[in-house]
Motif scaffolding. Structure first.
Motif, short mmCIF file in Angstrom:
data_model
loop_
_atom_site.label_atom_id
_atom_site.label_comp_id
_atom_site.label_asym_id
_atom_site.label_seq_id
_atom_site.Cartn_x
_atom_site.Cartn_y
_atom_site.Cartn_z
N TYR A 190 33.49 -4.78 0.73
CA TYR A 190 32.99 -4.84 -0.74
C TYR A 190 32.84 -3.27 -1.29
O TYR A 190 33.37 -3.50 -2.55
CB TYR A 190 31.50 -5.24 -0.92
N LEU A 191 32.62 -2.60 -0.77
CA LEU A 191 32.70 -0.89 -1.23
C LEU A 191 33.97 -0.60 -1.65
O LEU A 191 34.26 0.06 -2.40
CB LEU A 191 31.80 -0.08 -0.26
N ALA A 192 34.90 -0.85 -0.69
CA ALA A 192 36.53 -0.74 -0.96
C ALA A 192 36.74 -1.33 -2.36
O ALA A 192 37.36 -0.65 -2.91
CB ALA A 192 37.10 -1.09 0.39
N LEU A 193 36.23 -2.37 -2.41
CA LEU A 193 36.66 -3.07 -3.74
C LEU A 193 36.46 -2.26 -4.87
O LEU A 193 36.86 -2.48 -5.90
CB LEU A 193 36.05 -4.52 -3.59
N VAL A 194 35.04 -1.81 -4.84
CA VAL A 194 34.46 -1.14 -5.95
C VAL A 194 35.21 0.21 -6.06
O VAL A 194 35.40 0.72 -6.98
CB VAL A 194 32.96 -0.80 -5.51
N LEU A 195 35.59 0.75 -4.80
CA LEU A 195 36.05 2.15 -5.02
C LEU A 195 37.59 2.07 -5.33
O LEU A 195 37.97 2.96 -6.08
CB LEU A 195 35.92 2.78 -3.67
N LEU A 196 38.07 1.04 -5.10
CA LEU A 196 39.75 1.15 -5.58
C LEU A 196 39.71 1.37 -7.09
O LEU A 196 40.66 2.23 -7.35
CB LEU A 196 40.00 -0.29 -5.15
N LEU B 42 31.56 1.35 -14.25
CA LEU B 42 30.93 0.34 -13.47
C LEU B 42 30.78 0.68 -11.88
O LEU B 42 29.64 0.83 -11.25
CB LEU B 42 31.32 -1.04 -13.66
N PRO B 43 31.68 1.44 -11.28
CA PRO B 43 31.65 1.51 -9.89
C PRO B 43 30.68 2.88 -9.71
O PRO B 43 29.90 2.76 -8.67
CB PRO B 43 33.18 1.98 -9.73
N VAL B 44 30.43 3.68 -10.68
CA VAL B 44 29.41 4.73 -10.71
C VAL B 44 28.09 3.91 -10.42
O VAL B 44 27.10 4.38 -9.57
CB VAL B 44 29.45 5.49 -11.76
N ALA B 45 27.60 2.91 -11.28
CA ALA B 45 26.53 2.47 -11.56
C ALA B 45 26.20 1.64 -10.00
O ALA B 45 25.43 1.87 -9.22
CB ALA B 45 26.50 1.16 -12.35
N ILE B 46 27.24 1.01 -9.54
CA ILE B 46 27.35 0.11 -8.38
C ILE B 46 26.95 1.05 -7.06
O ILE B 46 26.05 0.82 -6.29
CB ILE B 46 28.48 -0.90 -7.97
N LEU B 47 27.92 2.10 -6.91
CA LEU B 47 27.53 3.07 -5.92
C LEU B 47 26.14 3.69 -5.79
O LEU B 47 25.71 3.78 -4.88
CB LEU B 47 28.78 4.00 -6.01
N THR B 48 25.81 4.10 -6.92
CA THR B 48 24.51 4.74 -6.96
C THR B 48 23.44 3.82 -6.31
O THR B 48 22.81 4.08 -5.67
CB THR B 48 24.17 5.47 -8.28
N LEU B 49 23.46 2.79 -7.05
CA LEU B 49 22.50 1.35 -6.55
C LEU B 49 22.37 1.14 -5.26
O LEU B 49 21.45 1.24 -4.52
CB LEU B 49 22.66 0.49 -7.65
N VAL B 50 23.88 0.90 -4.65
CA VAL B 50 23.99 0.58 -3.41
C VAL B 50 23.27 1.73 -2.64
O VAL B 50 22.49 1.39 -1.54
CB VAL B 50 25.50 0.41 -2.86
N GLY B 51 23.51 2.83 -2.91
CA GLY B 51 22.97 4.07 -2.15
C GLY B 51 21.56 3.81 -1.78
O GLY B 51 21.05 4.16 -0.70
N VAL B 52 20.90 3.48 -2.92
CA VAL B 52 19.14 3.63 -3.09
C VAL B 52 19.03 2.19 -2.03
O VAL B 52 18.11 2.25 -1.26
CB VAL B 52 18.82 3.39 -4.29
N MET B 53 19.64 0.82 -2.45
CA MET B 53 19.20 -0.18 -1.91
C MET B 53 19.19 -0.22 -0.33
O MET B 53 18.38 -0.64 0.25
CB MET B 53 20.02 -1.16 -2.58
N THR B 54 20.28 0.27 -0.02
CA THR B 54 20.62 0.33 1.47
C THR B 54 19.53 1.13 2.48
O THR B 54 19.13 0.99 3.39
CB THR B 54 21.93 0.82 1.98
N PRO C 266 25.86 -7.57 5.87
CA PRO C 266 25.73 -6.69 6.99
C PRO C 266 26.81 -5.38 6.75
O PRO C 266 27.83 -5.60 6.31
CB PRO C 266 26.27 -7.90 8.00
N ALA C 267 26.21 -4.39 7.71
CA ALA C 267 26.90 -3.25 7.46
C ALA C 267 28.44 -3.32 7.73
O ALA C 267 29.39 -2.70 6.97
CB ALA C 267 26.59 -2.23 8.34
N SER C 268 28.81 -4.08 8.59
CA SER C 268 30.31 -4.41 8.77
C SER C 268 31.25 -4.98 7.79
O SER C 268 32.19 -4.42 7.49
CB SER C 268 30.40 -5.33 10.10
N ARG C 269 30.47 -5.80 7.24
CA ARG C 269 31.23 -6.12 5.57
C ARG C 269 31.20 -5.56 4.62
O ARG C 269 31.68 -5.67 3.75
CB ARG C 269 30.81 -7.73 5.58
N ARG C 270 29.92 -4.75 4.60
CA ARG C 270 29.60 -3.83 3.49
C ARG C 270 31.04 -2.85 3.12
O ARG C 270 31.18 -2.77 1.78
CB ARG C 270 28.44 -2.84 3.62
N GLY C 271 31.49 -2.57 3.95
CA GLY C 271 32.53 -1.69 3.85
C GLY C 271 33.86 -2.11 2.95
O GLY C 271 34.47 -1.50 1.90
#
Lengths: 272, 348
Positions: A88-94, A149-161, A81-86
């Motif tokens: 997880y994304l922070a964990l990738v961005l850190l 890896l963060p580059v991969a995840i962020l790009t994919l999440v962008g499309v998937m959402t 859910p959008a509220s929790r996604r932030g």
């Protein structure tokens, strides 16, 4: 109005890209040894060919590993859910925001002969002698994958959402197994994301410099390392410029290939 | 809102004008020279011992930059945009720079008016500022009390087991291989390249890391990535002081010179040469040696050095006797070709 808005960027682009680029072209084609010396050197140098092939291989394998590891992670994050996604994304961005140099050095603390991994292995009794992890392909891959890896995840999440989750649900309602729904509905819909991520990862790994230099041995020298060697040790800017051009051409070729695989309107999240 | 903005603007403009006035005022009084060196902890010592007193005495400011780079010098000369007024330089780079006409002739009437420097230190385009040596360093805790004594021991992985570290460059490694193979130090040049690479083949598998920077040399030893490797002599004494189990051997070391030179197109060559002169003060030289064991040829320096300290200097007679003299002319001529071969050899 529109051209005016782009003017500052175009100016910057002209000063910091076009001018140096033309200069690089000039050096590589008209070096001190006469016309074409840069190109002739490339053709005749066994070192360049080997390093070039190594760089391509490394970029390909790192891209693949990042996609394989990043895809499920991105699926998971996109499904939250959008509220929790932030969170997880922070964990990738850190880690993404942490300096590449710092992350690379940290790997040498983990992988060293007297590092964390060897200490653990010896403590667990799995080995009695410290194993060699540093300056191996394993070290280079670990370092590069962790950085990209963060580059991969962020790009994919962008499309998937952006995807219409209703379509997968529709497939399930109509009797598709989870696997079938994934394979025939979800995966094809995320293809633009996969291609975009692959393109970014491949281009970024092609130019990698610090990580192979610090974690790899001489066999993991990349084109970027070789350019550094030519400029700083051999004082041969002709060869260095020629290599930079080859690197650029390879990048353009990779982009063109991927563009051909996925038309532009489907890239960058325009999946719907 | 508007009023505040206008007042702020006024204040800003005033402040700006004051700053500009200050700036031009300071600039009218004295120049600041840009001195390029190796950086690191050495830069801090130089600032304390030479640069601050020099500014106090002459009013000439000194701005230190790093690192030493022939590629950067070439770029500055090529673009006509010379940032440095003075730069440090290695021997082979010096020859390359002279050949390409990148340097300004030294005016010895400014630098050494009384002609006190030995001829070796007084060259047309440069002054020898320090001597250093590339030597074997080893972990004292890894060989059961035994200590390696020569390049032959470096190659002897049976008696001295463990990974090695060497520089990622043919320069000096070819010499070291030949010394290990029994070539006498005074018969090294011209190098028997085939024999050197053949000898290097024997050790290649045992070389865990090929370093490229001074920081890496000691890092590899301290981290235990290598039990033996090459270092610049000055990198080890500080580690020993910290109690790290490392030591060097002088036998087979490569004794080298490093220079100060004024690049062609430098904006303040006269001031740069005055600064060079200040480096000839033997008392300051002794102070610098406490921090960094790279002595130059400042007249009277060696006589003032504490005998204990003198033993760890590359130009101590006992150390000179067992080292070989690095030949920068040979490398200036052959470096491009041999570096290419080196890169291919590493990949094979």
């Amino acid at each position: 109005m529109a051209p005016l808005l782009a003017a500052p960027l175009l100016l910057l682009f002209a000063i910091f890209f076009v001018v140096p680029f033309v200069e690089i072209m000039r050096i590589s084609f008209a070096g001190k040894g006469g016309a074409w010396t840069g190109v002739t050197w490339l053709m005749s140098s066994p070192v360049f060919v080997l390093v070039f092939l190594n760089t391509l291989k490394l970029a390909l394998s790192v891209t693949l590993i990042c996609l394989v590891l990043g895809y499920p992670a991105a699926c998971f994050i996109a499904g939250q859910p959008a509220s929790r996604r932030g969170i997880y994304l922070a964990l990738v961005l850190l880690p993404f925001w942490t300096s590449v140099l710092v992350r690379t050095y940290t790997w040498s603390l983990v992988l060293g002969r007297e590092g964390l991994l060897n200490a653990s292995l010896i403590w667990l009794g799995i080995t009695s002698e410290p194993q060699r992890f540093m300056f191996t392909p394993l070290a280079v891959h670990l370092g590069m994958v962790q950085i990209l890896l963060p580059v991969a995840i962020l790009t994919l999440v962008g499309v998937m959402t952006e995807l219409d989750a209703g379509l997968v649900r529709a497939a399930r309602v109509l009797g598709a197994s989870p696997w079938r729904a994934f394979w025939h509905v979800y995966l094809p819909m995320t293809k633009p994301g996969i291609v975009a991520a692959a393109m970014l990862l491949f281009i970024l790994s092609l130019g990698f410099y610090i990580t192979p230099a610090l974690l790899g041995g001489p066999r993991h020298r990349t084109i970027a390392n070789l350019i550094d060697l030519q400029v700083n040790q051999m004082n041969d800017w002709t060869a260095a410029s020629a290599m930079a051009l080859v690197l650029l051409a390879t990048t353009i070729a990779a982009v063109a290939l991927l563009r051909w695989l996925v038309p532009e309107r489907n890239l960058y999240g325009g999946a719907r | 809102m508007t009023a505040v903005t206008r007042r702020d603007m006024g204040r800003l403009a005033l402040g700006g004008a004051a700053l500009t006035a200050l700036g031009t005022g300071a600039r009218a009084q004295a120049v600041t020279i840009t001195v390029n060196g190796s950086g690191g902890s050495l830069a801090k010592s130089l600032e304390r011992i030479y640069e601050k007193p020099f500014t106090a005495e002459t009013g000439i400011g000194v701005r230190a930059t790093a690192p030493v780079s022939l590629a950067k010098l070439k770029a500055m000369v090529d673009t006509g945009n010379m940032e440095w007024d003075l730069t440090e330089m290695g021997g082979a780079d010096m020859i390359e720079a002279v050949k390409n006409n990148w340097l300004t002739e030294i005016d010895w009437s400014i630098v050494d008016p009384d002609n006190k420097l030995p001829p070796i230190a007084r060259q047309k385009y440069g002054m020898v500022t320090s001597t250093f040596s590339t030597v074997i360093a080893y972990r004292t805790d890894k060989f059961g009390g035994k200590a390696p004594k020569s390049w032959a021991d470096f190659w002897d992985v049976k008696s001295f087991p463990g990974p090695r570290a060497l520089q990622d460059s043919p320069v000096q490694n070819l010499e070291f291989a030949l010394l290990a193979d029994g070539v006498p130090a005074d018969k090294l040049y011209p190098l028997d390249v085939e024999r050197a690479f053949k000898k290097l083949d024997q050790i290649k598998r045992n070389v865990a890391a090929w370093w490229t920077t001074g920081a890496q040399q000691v890092q590899l030893l301290v981290d235990g990535e290598a039990v033996m490797g090459t270092v610049w002599n000055g990198r080890v004494p500080p580690l020993k002081k910290e109690g790290k189990p490392v030591d060097i051997i002088w036998n087979g070391g490569a004794l080298q010179l490093s220079y100060w030179a004024v690049p062609k197109g430098a904006k303040h060559p006269k001031e740069a040469m005055r600064y060079m002169k200040s480096r000839l003060d033997p008392d300051k030289g002794v102070q610098l040696l406490q921090d960094s064991p790279y002595p130059g040829f400042a007249p009277g320096l060696i006589e003032k050095v504490d005998p204990e300290l003198a033993k760890i200097l590359p130009i101590h007679p006992d150390n000179v006797a067992v080292q070989y003299s690095f030949n920068p002319e040979y490398w200036s001529e052959h470096r491009p070709k041999l570096t290419e071969r080196w890169a291919a050899w590493l990949l094979s």
